[in-house]
Design a protein around this motif. Sequence first.
Motif, short mmCIF file in Angstrom:
data_model
loop_
_atom_site.label_atom_id
_atom_site.label_comp_id
_atom_site.label_asym_id
_atom_site.label_seq_id
_atom_site.Cartn_x
_atom_site.Cartn_y
_atom_site.Cartn_z
N PHE A 76 -10.43 20.59 -0.63
CA PHE A 76 -10.79 19.42 -1.43
C PHE A 76 -10.92 19.79 -2.91
N LYS A 77 -11.48 20.98 -3.18
CA LYS A 77 -11.69 21.42 -4.57
C LYS A 77 -10.38 21.56 -5.35
N GLU A 78 -9.26 21.76 -4.65
CA GLU A 78 -7.97 21.96 -5.32
C GLU A 78 -7.23 20.66 -5.60
N ILE A 79 -7.78 19.53 -5.16
CA ILE A 79 -7.09 18.25 -5.37
C ILE A 79 -7.18 17.86 -6.85
N ALA A 80 -6.03 17.51 -7.41
CA ALA A 80 -5.93 17.17 -8.83
C ALA A 80 -6.75 15.92 -9.16
N ALA A 103 0.84 -1.20 0.00
CA ALA A 103 0.00 0.00 0.00
C ALA A 103 0.88 1.26 0.00
N VAL A 104 1.97 1.23 0.78
CA VAL A 104 2.90 2.36 0.81
C VAL A 104 3.48 2.58 -0.60
N LYS A 105 3.82 1.49 -1.28
CA LYS A 105 4.36 1.57 -2.64
C LYS A 105 3.36 2.25 -3.58
N LYS A 106 2.06 1.96 -3.42
CA LYS A 106 1.02 2.58 -4.26
C LYS A 106 1.00 4.10 -4.06
N ILE A 107 1.22 4.54 -2.82
CA ILE A 107 1.21 5.99 -2.54
C ILE A 107 2.40 6.66 -3.23
N TYR A 108 3.59 6.06 -3.10
CA TYR A 108 4.76 6.64 -3.78
C TYR A 108 4.51 6.74 -5.28
N LYS A 109 3.91 5.70 -5.85
CA LYS A 109 3.64 5.69 -7.29
C LYS A 109 2.63 6.78 -7.66
N LEU A 110 1.54 6.89 -6.90
CA LEU A 110 0.52 7.89 -7.19
C LEU A 110 1.08 9.30 -7.08
N LYS A 111 1.90 9.55 -6.07
CA LYS A 111 2.47 10.89 -5.88
C LYS A 111 3.66 11.16 -6.81
N GLN A 112 4.12 10.11 -7.52
CA GLN A 112 5.30 10.21 -8.38
C GLN A 112 6.48 10.72 -7.54
N ARG A 113 6.64 10.11 -6.41
CA ARG A 113 7.63 10.52 -5.42
C ARG A 113 8.67 9.43 -5.24
N GLU A 114 9.92 9.83 -5.11
CA GLU A 114 10.99 8.87 -4.85
C GLU A 114 10.75 8.22 -3.50
N ASP A 115 10.94 6.90 -3.43
CA ASP A 115 10.68 6.24 -2.16
C ASP A 115 11.79 6.47 -1.13
N THR A 143 0.23 11.73 3.77
CA THR A 143 1.05 12.60 2.93
C THR A 143 0.11 13.51 2.16
N SER A 144 0.52 14.71 1.90
CA SER A 144 -0.37 15.68 1.25
C SER A 144 -0.89 15.15 -0.09
N ALA A 145 -2.12 15.54 -0.40
CA ALA A 145 -2.85 15.03 -1.57
C ALA A 145 -2.45 15.76 -2.85
N ASN A 146 -1.18 15.61 -3.22
CA ASN A 146 -0.69 16.25 -4.44
C ASN A 146 0.39 15.37 -5.08
N ILE A 147 0.62 15.63 -6.37
CA ILE A 147 1.74 14.99 -7.06
C ILE A 147 3.00 15.67 -6.52
N SER A 148 4.04 14.90 -6.29
CA SER A 148 5.29 15.42 -5.74
C SER A 148 5.77 16.63 -6.55
N GLY A 149 6.11 17.69 -5.84
CA GLY A 149 6.59 18.91 -6.50
C GLY A 149 5.50 19.92 -6.80
N GLN A 150 4.24 19.49 -6.76
CA GLN A 150 3.11 20.40 -7.00
C GLN A 150 2.70 21.04 -5.67
#
Length: 186
Positions: free
Chosen positions: A143-147, A37-49, A130-137
């Motif tokens: 809620f309205k601002e979530i991509a 599940a942690v791996k899925k979050i890193y992938k969704l956020k496009q964040r280095e693990d 972790t914040s609800a954004n793609i890494s670097g964004q």
Amino acid sequence: MRSEINNVLQVLKNGGIILYPTDTVWGIGCDASNPEAVKKIYKLKQREDSKALICLVADDRMLKKYVKTIPESAYSIIEISEKPITIIYDEAQNLASNLIAEDNTIAIRIPDNEFCYQLSRRLNGALVSTSANISGQPTPKSFKEIAPAILKGVDYVVNLHHEKTCDKPSSIIKLSNSGIVKVIRK
């Protein structure tokens, strides 16, 4: 709120990831003991693990489950802090290995938020937050601002507090067992 917690628990126990309101910003979360599940979050956020994530726990009793030695000063800092504070502790334990930083530290917050408290308590464990954004964004302030990519990428969106807005994530300090305190984010 009870039915939402039951829905979320099902998703978490099945290894899913959620989008949920915390005491600070909207967060992406999962069961902190589940490495897939942690791996899925890193992938969704496009964040280095290699970049660690924050965990939420219900209370200081639960904190002891994940940190081998809690410096005495941590309790004072948590108690006197007037805003949400995340503390990075040495000697992390009982968490997904891909959640623990290379130096064996973990960032944990005890949120002042009924939903997060009840969810962690009922899960009987830590939640990734972790914040609800793609890494670097930018971190969404509401809620309205979530991509759309984040909304579509999670397994469940908590149906509470969609009107909530927040300016800031928590403060972060590193509190080492040697007594050194370092402010990471004010």
